[in-house]
Design a protein around this motif. Structure first.
Motif, PDB file in Angstrom:
ATOM      1  N   TYR A 299      35.387  79.975  28.911  1.00  0.00           N
ATOM      2  CA  TYR A 299      35.870  81.342  29.133  1.00  0.00           C
ATOM      3  C   TYR A 299      34.698  82.305  29.286  1.00  0.00           C
ATOM      4  O   TYR A 299      34.688  83.156  30.193  1.00  0.00           O
ATOM      5  N   GLU A 300      33.703  82.200  28.390  1.00  0.00           N
ATOM      6  CA  GLU A 300      32.546  83.097  28.462  1.00  0.00           C
ATOM      7  C   GLU A 300      31.764  82.887  29.760  1.00  0.00           C
ATOM      8  O   GLU A 300      31.292  83.842  30.381  1.00  0.00           O
ATOM      9  N   GLN A 301      31.607  81.618  30.170  1.00  0.00           N
ATOM     10  CA  GLN A 301      30.911  81.324  31.427  1.00  0.00           C
ATOM     11  C   GLN A 301      31.664  81.916  32.621  1.00  0.00           C
ATOM     12  O   GLN A 301      31.060  82.483  33.535  1.00  0.00           O
ATOM     13  N   ALA A 302      32.987  81.808  32.566  1.00  0.00           N
ATOM     14  CA  ALA A 302      33.800  82.350  33.658  1.00  0.00           C
ATOM     15  C   ALA A 302      33.668  83.869  33.723  1.00  0.00           C
ATOM     16  O   ALA A 302      33.544  84.450  34.815  1.00  0.00           O
ATOM     17  N   LYS A 303      33.671  84.529  32.563  1.00  0.00           N
ATOM     18  CA  LYS A 303      33.517  85.987  32.541  1.00  0.00           C
ATOM     19  C   LYS A 303      32.169  86.398  33.124  1.00  0.00           C
ATOM     20  O   LYS A 303      32.075  87.366  33.881  1.00  0.00           O
ATOM     21  N   THR A 304      31.112  85.632  32.756  1.00  0.00           N
ATOM     22  CA  THR A 304      29.773  85.934  33.276  1.00  0.00           C
ATOM     23  C   THR A 304      29.733  85.827  34.799  1.00  0.00           C
ATOM     24  O   THR A 304      29.175  86.678  35.496  1.00  0.00           O
ATOM     25  N   LEU A 305      30.354  84.752  35.306  1.00  0.00           N
ATOM     26  CA  LEU A 305      30.396  84.562  36.764  1.00  0.00           C
ATOM     27  C   LEU A 305      31.130  85.688  37.464  1.00  0.00           C
ATOM     28  O   LEU A 305      30.681  86.206  38.502  1.00  0.00           O
ATOM     29  N   ILE A 306      32.265  86.075  36.901  1.00  0.00           N
ATOM     30  CA  ILE A 306      33.060  87.153  37.502  1.00  0.00           C
ATOM     31  C   ILE A 306      32.259  88.441  37.526  1.00  0.00           C
ATOM     32  O   ILE A 306      32.240  89.184  38.524  1.00  0.00           O
TER      33      ILE A 306
END
Length: 309
Positions: A299-306
């Motif tokens: 989830y944190e990685q996805a937020k960073t990418l977004i």
């Protein structure tokens, strides 16, 4: 319990299993004094495992706890002591749910019948306290099993019994019994439709609709009075939104989106929500919460990418 309320499931399991281990040691030292306490811990932990979907772990605990509880209940039969019956009733109810998950309709309903039998007996002795609570829980589990396996005649009979139990209790305490009373009539109406007793279904639906309208009128009247409902603070709004308890409080809103589901997924949510004693919204949020807690790094990685894009 505090960990459960905070949805810290790993910590909750550790606390529950630690409590059970302590009680098992105490029971070895003084069986007469601590056996009931140990069974209570096994009941709590089995309920927790069912809540998180670990059916196998719950089943193992129940296989250990139920024979001991049955023996203790028989040994204390002449002492007018409901300690073991009060635990055996929910133990049977949990075991019925285990068989529901396993697809064994015969055992699920047979065990639920055992829970109802004990619930009735306890309720005869204590119609306003723990006996009534156990009786309600047993009837709910029997209805869930009947609904899950399409045993509509049995569901209709059990729902009528549930209505008969809830009717006077609702008149005494409408706030506490409203949801049970509503579900009792809903289940009875649905069962009557399946067994083609349309007259009873229509009558039952009319009773429930009339009750609901009175409740909604009361809410509208109460919230319509000037100064009756203060505006919630931002902190309260956030807390209520997180717990999906936004109705009836000015300024509180839950985030809502229009979603489409495949027929299979919709049926899954509907059935599993009823088994867990939750609304479809609560169950869907529970599943998402569990997935979110199991994949925090993703989830944190996805937020960073977004954010980067």
């Amino acid at each position: 319990q505090a960990y459960m309320n905070a949805h810290e499931l790993g910590s909750a399991e550790t606390a529950y299993t630690t409590a059970l281990a302590i009680r098992e040691k105490l029971a070895q030292q003084d069986a007469d004094r601590y056996t009931a306490s140990m069974i209570e811990s096994q009941l709590q932990l089995s309920t927790y495992y069912l809540w998180i979907g670990n059916v196998e772990a719950s089943a193992k605990l129940l296989e250990s706890a139920i024979p001991v509880c049955e023996t203790c209940m028989q040994d204390n039969a002449n002492q007018q002591d409901d300690t073991y019956r009060l635990m055996l009733c929910p133990l049977y109810a949990n075991q019925s749910l285990v068989h529901c998950y396993g697809g064994d309709s015969v055992k699920a309903i047979q065990i639920a019948d055992k829970a109802c039998e004990i619930g009735r007996a306890i309720n005869d002795n204590d119609a306003q306290g723990d006996g009534c609570t156990m009786y309600i829980a047993a009837l709910i589990r029997k209805q869930q099993a009947c609904y899950m396996f399409g045993r509509w005649d049995e569901l209709a009979n059990t729902a009528r019994e549930f209505v008969d139990l809830c009717e006077p209790l609702y008149k005494q305490n409408p706030d506490a019994m409203a949801e049970y009373y509503h579900d009792a009539y809903n289940n009875l109406a649905e069962a009557c439709i399946h067994i083609k007793d349309y007259a009873s279904a229509e009558k039952t639906s009319a009773v429930n609709t009339g009750r609901a309208n009175k409740v909604y009128d009361a809410i509208e009247q109460a919230t319509g009075k000037k100064g009756q409902q203060g505006t919630a603070s931002p902190e309260e709004q956030a807390e209520r939104a997180a717990e999906l308890k936004t109705q009836g409080r000015k300024g509180c809103k839950a985030i809502r989106i229009n979603m489409a589901f495949t027929p299979e997924n919709h049926e899954f949510i509907k059935i599993m929500a009823r088994i867990h004693g939750k609304t479809m919204t609560e169950f869907a949020n529970l599943v998402i919460e569990r997935y979110r807690s199991e994949h925090p790094e993703t989830y944190e990685q996805a937020k960073t990418l977004i954010e980067q894009f």
